[in-house]
Design an enzyme around this catalytic site. Structure first.
Site, PDB file in Angstrom:
ATOM      1  N   ASP A 274      -7.516 -18.734  20.463  1.00 45.45           N
ATOM      2  CA  ASP A 274      -7.285 -17.911  19.285  1.00 45.45           C
ATOM      3  C   ASP A 274      -6.398 -16.750  19.743  1.00 45.45           C
ATOM      4  O   ASP A 274      -6.353 -16.440  20.933  1.00 45.45           O
ATOM      5  CB  ASP A 274      -8.635 -17.405  18.764  1.00 45.45           C
ATOM      6  N   LYS A 275      -5.691 -16.095  18.834  1.00 51.66           N
ATOM      7  CA  LYS A 275      -4.802 -15.000  19.261  1.00 51.66           C
ATOM      8  C   LYS A 275      -5.503 -13.641  19.185  1.00 51.66           C
ATOM      9  O   LYS A 275      -5.782 -13.019  20.210  1.00 51.66           O
ATOM     10  CB  LYS A 275      -3.519 -14.979  18.421  1.00 51.66           C
TER      11      LYS A 275
ATOM     12  N   ARG B 102       2.083  -7.415  13.763  1.00 58.04           N
ATOM     13  CA  ARG B 102       1.353  -8.067  12.676  1.00 58.04           C
ATOM     14  C   ARG B 102       1.712  -7.338  11.387  1.00 58.04           C
ATOM     15  O   ARG B 102       1.546  -6.121  11.305  1.00 58.04           O
ATOM     16  CB  ARG B 102      -0.155  -8.006  12.928  1.00 58.04           C
TER      17      ARG B 102
END
Length: 1256
Positions: A505-506, A691
């Site tokens: 997962d990041k 993000r």
């Protein structure tokens, strides 16, 4: 009788099974009883171990409708058999959802009765006498009841309210008034008591189950045989070992049951308030609840005793028990689409009134076992929920079932171990026949023939084998615990040694969990403004952008502290605003729910100019700027957005604020409000690894009242929005991430990123952390579903390579990928594209996952699908994640590693206390060490049994055997001591670019075992024959004294010596005892491998001390006889010259074993195996070739040419596929091309045919 068609239960689910019906057959049963008597009960044991044989030998096949016994077989790769007995119960009706008080049998919601009854379920039949009682046939398997359904002519599971295919609106209209007590009791007949009952079996039951294990039955047979042969001490020692093993096993199993029972029982039975159909509210025990009951959620919270859909109010829930995620979740009431129609809304669109599903409506569902912390409620309308599932059907129940009835661990090592044991049994069979023939020729008494021939079978299966095989795993588990990795499935430690692909997962795994606000970029009039560092400004305080940041979240206050999603928290804190929630007292004073209010600090608000005639209240109103959050539509992974409806204090109209993935938000906005440069600006940010979250706003119509908003569908709100701008969050890589990924890359372990974030952000992070090397290309697969009669298609494009720039700074042109050169390629795709490819391009799935490195915008179920796709091409897949959305993938992977802070996450076999990915190489290293230890121990135990077998077979030829205390010394003094210390080698400090073999049936391992067997056989036979050729040799008798045979004056005749009935004391026995004892130690040392997977054996001091002590002791008693020891071990005195000759034989044996194992096996054969395992040969990323690597490759090629003329095709499917793709001129797809799915021909049911066309 004609057999009925094959039936399937739980079709399409994980526990799908084939089902057959059987009836008892008396003559078959009589034959089986006779067979049991004739075999002394052994046939009964065999039928107990093989349920399918039991059913087929005692019953005849029949239809499921008439069956007395049910035989089931799982459809997975394990093909496990289960047996269940069909039972019958009497009930007033066949369907739990049918009305009892109506003339019709139509399905009803709540079954109102004119005379509510307090009668227990047994009285229902008498109460409804006009209904002819019917027989309900059912069987129970794995805590689940399967009921007969006449319509489908099969058994089915009753899950709950979902069996009615209820829609959201029907739950509100038909299931929101509660059940009558009689209908509740009727439904309880079918759904049972609402509890997850983990019955702790009695010690007696566990003992019987453990003792009836085939291994212990064999042990019992062995002990009886040894006792009959008067080997009492050895028999007693084995009994003590077996009893200790059984007691330990019983204690562990009982402890696990008690722990699980306590975990489940905690708060599982509570008192609840239930709404009845006549609007009465009564207190009841949660065990009485059935699907359809209406329960009231108390204001101070509770532990949920069932799965229930929230139909009014709001709850804040901690779901850490289910997901491992301790962040509180806000649950809102289930939307009622039809209310909009009744109130003059815009009406229902097609498909808008969705069928209720636990997965799709989990934001409106309270799950069993989760902790409701707070409720927000109305004064006249309490927080209510309708019970959807109870007992083992609930989310918690299914989790407990998966723990109680786990799937067996499928690993080649264990399959090969059983195969190897069968080979040993075959060898024993040869010895069995040999001993019978030999004994008959020499006219040995029948009793002795039976005992000795059976004894040779018991020698081949080592008594300590199960304990020895688990020793390495137990030691590895302890070492993992010391470095903060907890394991709830120890058998998976061995599988970790085979991992060759890890999915990460990041957010929170590769990168820091917390996000920092880097800046904001507002948009006005369809254009982006200049980026700003923060939103904490007086000029922005009343802007919609800041209002959206302050209100569009799911934060709540728990004990005065803001709590919720870390991203929401960071975003809200950046505004500097204050959040206030209404107290229970304030809420009770109003006739509607008091909204959560957010307001800016006073220092940010401009001072309004006061006029003398202005009212003081109006002055205060204008000075304040409070926003009340009227309705929340929580964040959904599937929708990738969240939305709130708010009202500014003093305003009549409401506002809607939206935040989410930029692409999704932009698609919901008016086109004229989205800047033309939106894609370029977004791409620029995401490429830098930021993000990005987009915000939007909409002023709602004045006709939308508070009541309408509470029941409106979110699709009505989330449309025609105005684009507000972007929030740019920075997600830094964890310090350990690049180093760990580099270690994995050097170890030839593939790494894949599976994230819910934006694709370009994910690609940027993958490059930054080294997952995608700088020189490698990234191919983006953009798949589109079929639309307007056009087939599904994939557009291929190459992501820009950030390290290549032209002189003027512009982007370089698209170039063809040079497959012939060293440049590698990686596929990247979004969750949407992944779905389309899985559905319409099945033929491409395996090709894409072979080089797929970045999977972005992946929903939780898509992560699980990806893990399964990777496993389908024979990868051993590990999954490392930290969030609730990783739970499915963590459970499905061969090895799931959770970075959750909880000490043990039930969703994952491994849980790390260290909140970074440094645990992954540690786990793989320990897995490899444990796997090699298992190989070493198994090889040693196999050699131990065969060395003893050779000794006994040779001694049988002279009607002799090993003595009782000789067996005891070998089994206890040598074998147990060595086997439990040779397993203590810790893991090697580095992760090497090799993997251990996955099974025992591999060339090098078989070569190792067979050569050592031949060496042991050769040297034992040499010793046995050579001693008989000595000049001093004669048949031994109590008067013999070979030590002093040349000095007749010293010969002492002891006529009182007892005669040796078993012929234990003889020169051959003594010789073979010494030679074989040293052979055990020799093979222990040559099999105890160190590098490259374990620390060298000389660093394992308990093993070194044990081996040296035994060597010294054996050399001492061999070269310097001690009368007491000789008497105890039943060895005889031999001349000193023969002792020296035995020493030379032992030294020769040791030298040959070491040369064979280290020179031939380790230097030559292993290189052949490991050269085939290098992923570089199959298209994966490889490290730079060194000169030594080139020499090794040349050497291995030469040896492979020498050993086998043609190169074998690789066993793993991903290797085979990579070989095919290397010669495929059409792969990888060229840039700016499109692959279209072809419609399959009518007779062909398979999908996935495609063609590639050049884009115009």
């Amino acid at each position: 009788m004609e057999k009925d068609d094959l039936k399937i239960v739980n079709k399409g689910l994980e526990d799908e099974m084939e089902i057959w019906g059987y009836k008892m057959c008396r003559w078959k049963l009589a034959l089986v009883c006779l067979g049991v008597l004739c075999t002394g009960g052994f046939l009964l044991l065999l039928l107990y171990w093989m349920p399918e044989w039991c059913v087929k030998s005692t019953c005849t096949r029949c239809t499921l409708r008439d069956a007395q016994l049910i035989l089931l077989r799982s459809t997975d790769e394990f093909k496990r058999w289960f047996l269940a007995k069909v039972r019958v119960m009497m009930a007033p009706g066949r369907n739990p959802f049918h009305s009892l008080d109506s003339q019709t049998t139509s399905t009803v919601a709540n079954g109102h009765t004119p005379h509510p009854s307090d009668s227990p379920p047994d009285d229902l039949i008498r109460k409804y006498a006009e209904y002819q009682p019917v027989q309900i046939r059912y069987f129970t398997l794995h805590s689940t009841k399967y009921y007969w359904n006449d319509v489908i002519q099969n058994f089915e599971v009753l899950m709950g309210l979902e069996d009615l295919d209820v829609t959201c609106s029907s739950i509100h209209s038909e299931h929101s008034t509660g059940l009558t007590r009689s209908l509740q009791e009727y439904r309880r007949l079918f759904f049972g008591v609402n509890e997850i009952a983990v019955k702790v079996p009695s010690v007696f039951k566990l003992l019987i189950k453990e003792v009836l294990n085939p291994f212990y039955i064999f042990q019992l047979f062995s002990v009886i045989l040894w006792s009959a042969d008067e080997y009492y001490f050895y028999a007693v020692a084995i009994v003590i070992m077996s009893v200790t093993s059984i007691a330990t096993s019983l204690y562990t199993i009982k402890k696990q049951y008690v722990m699980l029972h306590d975990m489940v029982a905690t708060h599982s039975i509570v008192r609840v308030s239930v709404c009845r159909a006549n609007n009465d509210i009564e207190e009841a025990m949660s065990t009485d609840l059935v699907p359809g009951d209406i329960i009231i959620i108390p204001t101070n919270g509770t532990i949920m005793p069932c799965d229930a859909a929230l139909i009014s109010g709001t709850c804040i829930v901690n779901e850490s028990m289910l997901t491992g995620e301790s962040v509180p979740v806000t649950k809102t009431n289930l939307p009622n689409p039809r209310l909009g129609v009744a109130d003059g809304g815009r009406g229902l669109k097609g498909g808008e009134d969705d069928r209720y599903s636990l997965e799709e409506h989990k934001r409106h569902t309270l799950f069993c076992g989760t902790n409701v912390i707070q409720t927000r409620f109305y004064s006249g309308e309490l927080v209510k929920a309708v019970v959807v599932r109870t007992g083992f059907s609930t989310a918690k129940g299914q989790l407990v079932r998966s723990i109680l009835y786990p799937k067996p661990t499928d690993f080649k090592l264990y399959r090969d171990a059983y195969l190897f044991l069968l080979c040993l049994v075959a060898v024993a069979g040869i010895g069995f026949v040999y001993s019978i023939v030999l004994s008959v020729i020499k006219q040995v008494p029948a009793k002795t023939i039976i005992i000795e021939s059976l004894d040779i079978i018991t020698i081949t299966v080592p008594p300590a084998l199960p304990a020895a095989m688990t020793a390495g795993i137990v030691y590895a588990q302890r070492r993992l615990k010391r470095i903060g990795i907890f394991c709830i499935s120890p058998q998976r430690i061995n599988i970790c040694g085979q991992l060759n692909l890890i999915c990460f997962d990041k957010t929170g795994t590769l990168t820091e969990d917390g996000l920092d606000l880097w800046g904001i970029q507002r948009a006005e009039n369809g254009r982006f403004l200049l980026s700003e560092e923060n939103a904490y400004k007086e000029a922005l305080v009343k802007s919609p952008f800041v209002a959206c940041m302050a209100s569009c979240h799911s934060l709540t206050k728990i004990e005065g502290q803001l709590s919720g999603d870390p991203l929401d928290l960071k975003m809200f804190e950046a505004t500097g605003w204050i959040l206030e929630e209404a107290t229970e007292e304030e809420t009770a004073l109003h006739n509607r729910i008091m909204p959560t209010v957010v307001r800016p600090p006073k220092q940010l608000l401009p001072e309004p100019a006061a006029t003398p005639e202005q009212d003081m209240e109006l002055y205060e109103l204008s000075a304040s700027h409070e926003i009340g959050i009227v309705r929340q539509f929580p964040f959904s992974s599937a929708l990738q957005r969240m939305c709130v409806v708010t009202r500014l204090l003093g305003e009549k109209r409401m506002d809607a604020f939206l935040k989410g993935a930029p692409e999704v938000v932009a698609s919901l906005c008016k086109k004229e409000t989205v800047p033309e440069s939106f894609s370029e600006v977004l791409e620029d940010y995401t490429k830098q690894g930021f993000r990005v979250i987009a915000l939007a706003h909409r002023r709602l119509e004045s006709k939308l009242t508070w009541h309408k908003v509470q029941n409106i569908n979110r699709d009505h709100i989330e449309t025609n929005m105005e684009f507000l701008g972007l929030i740019i969050m920075q997600n830094k890589l964890k310090a350990e991430t690049p180093g760990v990924l580099e270690d994995l890359r050097r170890a030839n372990i593939r790494t894949v990123m599976v994230t819910g974030d934006n694709m370009l952000t994910a690609i940027s992070v993958a490059r930054d952390c080294g997952m995608i090397p700088p020189q490698d290309r990234v191919i983006i697969a953009d798949a589109l579903p079929p639309k307007d009669g056009q087939a599904a298609k994939i557009n291929w494009r190459y992501a820009d390579n950030p390290i290549k720039h032209t002189a003027d700074g512009s982007h370089p042109p698209e170039v063809e990928l040079n497959i012939e050169g060293e440049e590698q390629y990686h596929f990247a795709m979004s969750g949407r594209s992944f779905n389309v490819i899985m559905e319409h391009f099945q033929d491409l799935v395996q090709k894409l996952v072979l080089h797929g490195t970045v999977f972005a915008r992946m929903a939780p179920d898509q992560k699980t699908q990806l893990v399964e796709a990777l496993q389908s091409v024979d990868y051993f897949v590990g999954m490392c994640g930290d969030g609730a959305n990783d739970c499915g993938a963590l459970k499905r992977a061969h090895s799931g590693i959770s970075l959750s802070e909880l000490e043990a996450s039930v969703a994952s076999p491994f849980t790390s206390r260290t909140p970074n990915i440094s645990c992954v190489p540690n786990l793989i290293r320990e897995g490899r060490a444990a796997l090699i230890t298992s190989f070493c121990v198994f090889k040693f135990m196999a050699l131990y049994s065969l060395i003893q077998y050779i000794s006994v077979t040779l001694l049988y030829s002279i009607l002799s055997n090993l003595g009782d205390f000789q067996f005891l010394f070998i089994d206890i003094g040598i074998i147990l001591l060595i086997v439990f210390t040779m397993s203590l080698n810790p893991a090697w400090k580095d992760l090497v670019a090799r993997r251990p073999p996955s099974g025992l049936i591999s060339g090098p391992l078989l070569f190792s075992v067979l050569t050592q067997i031949l060496l042991c056989l050769g040297f034992q036979t040499l010793s046995f024959l050579w001693v008989q050729q000595q000049s001093w040799y004669q048949a031994w008798s109590p008067t013999s004294d070979a030590c002093n045979m040349f000095n007749n004056s010293n010969v002492s005749f002891d006529n009182t010596s007892e005669h040796d009935d078993h012929n234990i004391k003889n020169y051959e026995n003594t010789t073979l005892f010494f030679v074989s004892s040293f052979q055990y130690l020799i093979v222990a040392i040559v099999f105890s491998k160190g590098k490259p997977f374990r620390q060298p054996s000389y660093k394992n001091w308990p093993f070194v001390v044990s081996a040296l002590s035994l060597y010294v002791f054996l050399l001492f008693i061999m070269l310097h006889p001690v009368a007491a020891i000789d008497e105890f071990l039943e060895i005889v005195c031999v001349p000193f010259e023969w002792r020296i000759q035995m020493l030379f034989i032992i030294i020769g044996n040791a030298a040959a074993s070491v040369v064979m194992e280290t020179l031939i096996l380790d230097t030559i054969l292993w290189k052949l195996v490991f050269s085939r395992d290098k992923p570089a040969a199959y298209g994966a990323i490889s490290a730079a070739q060194t000169p030594q690597a080139g020499i090794d490759l040349w050497g291995s090629r030469f040896l492979s040419q020498l050993c086998c003329r043609r190169r074998k095709a690789p066993k793993a499917r991903y290797m085979h596929l990579a070989q095919e793709l290397r010669v495929d001129p059409e792969w990888p797809p060229k840039p700016k091309t499109t692959t279209e799915a072809k419609a399959p021909p009518p007779q062909d049911s398979e999908n996935g045919t495609y063609q590639t066309i050049q884009a115009s």
